[in-house]
Design a protein around this motif. Structure first.
Motif, PDB file in Angstrom:
ATOM      1  N   SER A  45       0.821  -1.225   0.000  1.00 35.45           N
ATOM      2  CA  SER A  45       0.000   0.000   0.000  1.00 35.45           C
ATOM      3  C   SER A  45       0.849   1.267   0.000  1.00 35.45           C
ATOM      4  CB  SER A  45      -0.929   0.004   1.215  1.00 35.45           C
ATOM      5  OG  SER A  45      -1.871  -1.042   1.097  1.00 35.45           O
ATOM      6  N   GLU A  46       2.060   1.179   0.518  1.00 31.90           N
ATOM      7  CA  GLU A  46       2.949   2.340   0.560  1.00 31.90           C
ATOM      8  C   GLU A  46       3.757   2.514  -0.727  1.00 31.90           C
ATOM      9  OE1 GLU A  46       3.572   1.852   5.389  1.00 31.90           O
ATOM     10  OE2 GLU A  46       5.274   1.521   4.058  1.00 31.90           O
ATOM     11  N   LEU A  47       4.133   1.415  -1.358  1.00 28.17           N
ATOM     12  CA  LEU A  47       5.052   1.483  -2.498  1.00 28.17           C
ATOM     13  C   LEU A  47       4.361   1.424  -3.860  1.00 28.17           C
ATOM     14  CD1 LEU A  47       7.790  -0.838  -0.988  1.00 28.17           C
ATOM     15  CD2 LEU A  47       7.925   1.652  -1.270  1.00 28.17           C
ATOM     16  N   LEU A  48       3.325   0.613  -3.978  1.00 27.71           N
ATOM     17  CA  LEU A  48       2.669   0.465  -5.284  1.00 27.71           C
ATOM     18  C   LEU A  48       2.164   1.792  -5.854  1.00 27.71           C
ATOM     19  CD1 LEU A  48       1.823  -1.401  -7.580  1.00 27.71           C
ATOM     20  CD2 LEU A  48      -0.269  -1.911  -6.289  1.00 27.71           C
ATOM     21  N   PRO A  49       1.575   2.681  -5.047  1.00 27.39           N
ATOM     22  CA  PRO A  49       1.118   3.959  -5.612  1.00 27.39           C
ATOM     23  C   PRO A  49       2.257   4.831  -6.156  1.00 27.39           C
ATOM     24  CG  PRO A  49       0.063   3.565  -3.498  1.00 27.39           C
ATOM     25  CD  PRO A  49       1.141   2.527  -3.654  1.00 27.39           C
ATOM     26  N   LEU A  50       3.475   4.580  -5.722  1.00 26.77           N
ATOM     27  CA  LEU A  50       4.631   5.364  -6.176  1.00 26.77           C
ATOM     28  C   LEU A  50       5.204   4.828  -7.486  1.00 26.77           C
ATOM     29  CD1 LEU A  50       6.543   5.538  -2.765  1.00 26.77           C
ATOM     30  CD2 LEU A  50       4.934   7.216  -3.710  1.00 26.77           C
ATOM     31  N   TYR A  67      13.059   4.944  -3.533  1.00 28.50           N
ATOM     32  CA  TYR A  67      14.350   4.954  -2.849  1.00 28.50           C
ATOM     33  C   TYR A  67      14.273   5.789  -1.564  1.00 28.50           C
ATOM     34  CZ  TYR A  67      19.305   4.879  -1.949  1.00 28.50           C
ATOM     35  OH  TYR A  67      20.529   4.683  -1.350  1.00 28.50           O
ATOM     36  N   GLU A  68      13.547   6.878  -1.589  1.00 29.64           N
ATOM     37  CA  GLU A  68      13.361   7.674  -0.365  1.00 29.64           C
ATOM     38  C   GLU A  68      12.660   6.847   0.703  1.00 29.64           C
ATOM     39  OE1 GLU A  68      11.405  11.320  -1.495  1.00 29.64           O
ATOM     40  OE2 GLU A  68      13.192  12.054  -2.534  1.00 29.64           O
ATOM     41  N   ARG A  69      11.673   6.058   0.297  1.00 27.98           N
ATOM     42  CA  ARG A  69      11.009   5.163   1.251  1.00 27.98           C
ATOM     43  C   ARG A  69      12.012   4.144   1.784  1.00 27.98           C
ATOM     44  NH1 ARG A  69       5.220   5.098   2.059  1.00 27.98           N
ATOM     45  NH2 ARG A  69       4.709   7.191   1.386  1.00 27.98           N
ATOM     46  N   TYR A  70      12.826   3.613   0.881  1.00 24.37           N
ATOM     47  CA  TYR A  70      13.865   2.663   1.290  1.00 24.37           C
ATOM     48  C   TYR A  70      14.731   3.285   2.400  1.00 24.37           C
ATOM     49  CZ  TYR A  70      18.344   0.337   1.356  1.00 24.37           C
ATOM     50  OH  TYR A  70      19.500  -0.280   1.779  1.00 24.37           O
ATOM     51  N   GLU A  71      15.139   4.531   2.188  1.00 21.13           N
ATOM     52  CA  GLU A  71      15.985   5.187   3.188  1.00 21.13           C
ATOM     53  C   GLU A  71      15.266   5.336   4.524  1.00 21.13           C
ATOM     54  OE1 GLU A  71      17.017   8.646   0.784  1.00 21.13           O
ATOM     55  OE2 GLU A  71      19.109   7.922   0.754  1.00 21.13           O
ATOM     56  N   ARG A  72      13.958   5.623   4.491  1.00 18.55           N
ATOM     57  CA  ARG A  72      13.187   5.716   5.742  1.00 18.55           C
ATOM     58  C   ARG A  72      13.118   4.357   6.427  1.00 18.55           C
ATOM     59  NH1 ARG A  72       7.739   8.502   4.261  1.00 18.55           N
ATOM     60  NH2 ARG A  72       8.595   9.383   2.379  1.00 18.55           N
ATOM     61  N   TYR A  73      12.858   3.315   5.633  1.00 19.41           N
ATOM     62  CA  TYR A  73      12.817   1.971   6.215  1.00 19.41           C
ATOM     63  C   TYR A  73      14.179   1.627   6.823  1.00 19.41           C
ATOM     64  CZ  TYR A  73       8.584   1.340   3.289  1.00 19.41           C
ATOM     65  OH  TYR A  73       7.366   1.461   2.691  1.00 19.41           O
ATOM     66  N   ARG A  74      15.252   2.000   6.155  1.00 19.46           N
ATOM     67  CA  ARG A  74      16.599   1.736   6.664  1.00 19.46           C
ATOM     68  C   ARG A  74      16.811   2.474   7.987  1.00 19.46           C
ATOM     69  NH1 ARG A  74      21.034   3.577   2.724  1.00 19.46           N
ATOM     70  NH2 ARG A  74      20.425   5.564   3.609  1.00 19.46           N
ATOM     71  N   GLU A  75      16.415   3.741   8.047  1.00 18.15           N
ATOM     72  CA  GLU A  75      16.542   4.517   9.288  1.00 18.15           C
ATOM     73  C   GLU A  75      15.762   3.877  10.433  1.00 18.15           C
ATOM     74  OE1 GLU A  75      15.333   8.539   8.506  1.00 18.15           O
ATOM     75  OE2 GLU A  75      16.880   8.790   6.955  1.00 18.15           O
ATOM     76  N   ASP A  76      14.615   3.257  10.091  1.00 18.03           N
ATOM     77  CA  ASP A  76      13.759   2.620  11.095  1.00 18.03           C
ATOM     78  C   ASP A  76      14.161   1.180  11.376  1.00 18.03           C
ATOM     79  OD1 ASP A  76      12.320   4.976  11.206  1.00 18.03           O
ATOM     80  OD2 ASP A  76      10.720   4.254   9.879  1.00 18.03           O
ATOM     81  N   ASP A  77      15.248   0.706  10.745  1.00 22.76           N
ATOM     82  CA  ASP A  77      15.690  -0.684  10.865  1.00 22.76           C
ATOM     83  C   ASP A  77      14.543  -1.640  10.531  1.00 22.76           C
ATOM     84  OD1 ASP A  77      17.639  -2.640  11.269  1.00 22.76           O
ATOM     85  OD2 ASP A  77      17.092  -2.886  13.380  1.00 22.76           O
ATOM     86  N   ASP A  78      13.842  -1.325   9.455  1.00 20.89           N
ATOM     87  CA  ASP A  78      12.686  -2.084   8.990  1.00 20.89           C
ATOM     88  C   ASP A  78      13.112  -2.889   7.759  1.00 20.89           C
ATOM     89  OD1 ASP A  78      10.295  -2.976   7.873  1.00 20.89           O
ATOM     90  OD2 ASP A  78       9.282  -1.037   8.014  1.00 20.89           O
ATOM     91  N   PHE A  79      13.668  -4.092   8.012  1.00 16.37           N
ATOM     92  CA  PHE A  79      14.167  -4.870   6.881  1.00 16.37           C
ATOM     93  C   PHE A  79      13.090  -5.268   5.884  1.00 16.37           C
ATOM     94  CE2 PHE A  79      14.986  -8.796   4.653  1.00 16.37           C
ATOM     95  CZ  PHE A  79      16.005  -8.345   3.831  1.00 16.37           C
ATOM     96  N   PRO A  80      11.914  -5.739   6.307  1.00 14.96           N
ATOM     97  CA  PRO A  80      10.913  -6.073   5.289  1.00 14.96           C
ATOM     98  C   PRO A  80      10.611  -4.877   4.366  1.00 14.96           C
ATOM     99  CG  PRO A  80      10.275  -7.024   7.368  1.00 14.96           C
ATOM    100  CD  PRO A  80      11.452  -6.120   7.653  1.00 14.96           C
ATOM    101  N   GLY A  81      10.545  -3.683   4.909  1.00 18.98           N
ATOM    102  CA  GLY A  81      10.316  -2.502   4.076  1.00 18.98           C
ATOM    103  C   GLY A  81      11.478  -2.249   3.131  1.00 18.98           C
TER     104      GLY A  81
END
Length: 157
Positions: A45-50, A67-81
């Protein structure tokens, strides 16, 4: 007790994903290729619309946003994201490249045989594919991604 992320129902063509993988990251399986991109929530739901690969400009906007979302997931230590963002970047590359090589994106003819790829059937889609490839490569080469993937694999053993 069975794992709800791997159960199959009578009408399913794949695994059931009745899991919020952000809340339960241990349930996330890395899988092959682009597996899960249309099922793994909340990331779908977060990535498909992009995601768009209509032309080079839309691919640039999409790849940058993912890629910006990827960086946020990385900052949050959210590997699935992180991994799902990688998969969307890969899917942008593979889908756009299919259209770049095959007129109308049709890899197989009406008789089911694979068509010969053209070089380049759609130059605009090739340009879009190359944009996604650049961002996909950034994720794959990111030491933080590789470390997080390894930690995730070890936790699931």
């Amino acid at each position: 007790m069975s794992d709800p992320s791997t159960e199959r129902g009578p009408d399913d063509d794949g695994p059931e994903y009745d899991v919020d993988f952000r809340a339960d990251p241990e349930a996330y399986e890395i899988g092959r290729g682009e597996e899960g991109v249309f099922k793994v929530e909340p990331y779908k739901s977060e990535l498909l619309p992009l995601w768009s690969y209509a032309d080079e400009e839309s691919a640039e906007e999409a790849a940058e946003a993912i890629y910006e979302r990827y960086e946020r997931y990385r900052e949050d230590d959210d590997f699935p994201g992180m991994d799902m963002a990688r998969k969307y970047l890969r899917m942008g590359y593979t889908r756009a490249m299919r259209y770049a090589k095959y007129p109308g994106g049709k890899k197989y003819g009406d008789d089911g045989t694979e068509r010969e790829p053209e070089r380049w059937a759609d130059g605009e889609k090739r340009a879009a594919a190359l944009v996604f490839e650049e961002y996909w490569e950034r994720v794959r080469e990111d030491g933080a991604y590789r470390d997080a993937r390894e930690r995730h694999r070890k936790r699931r053993e």
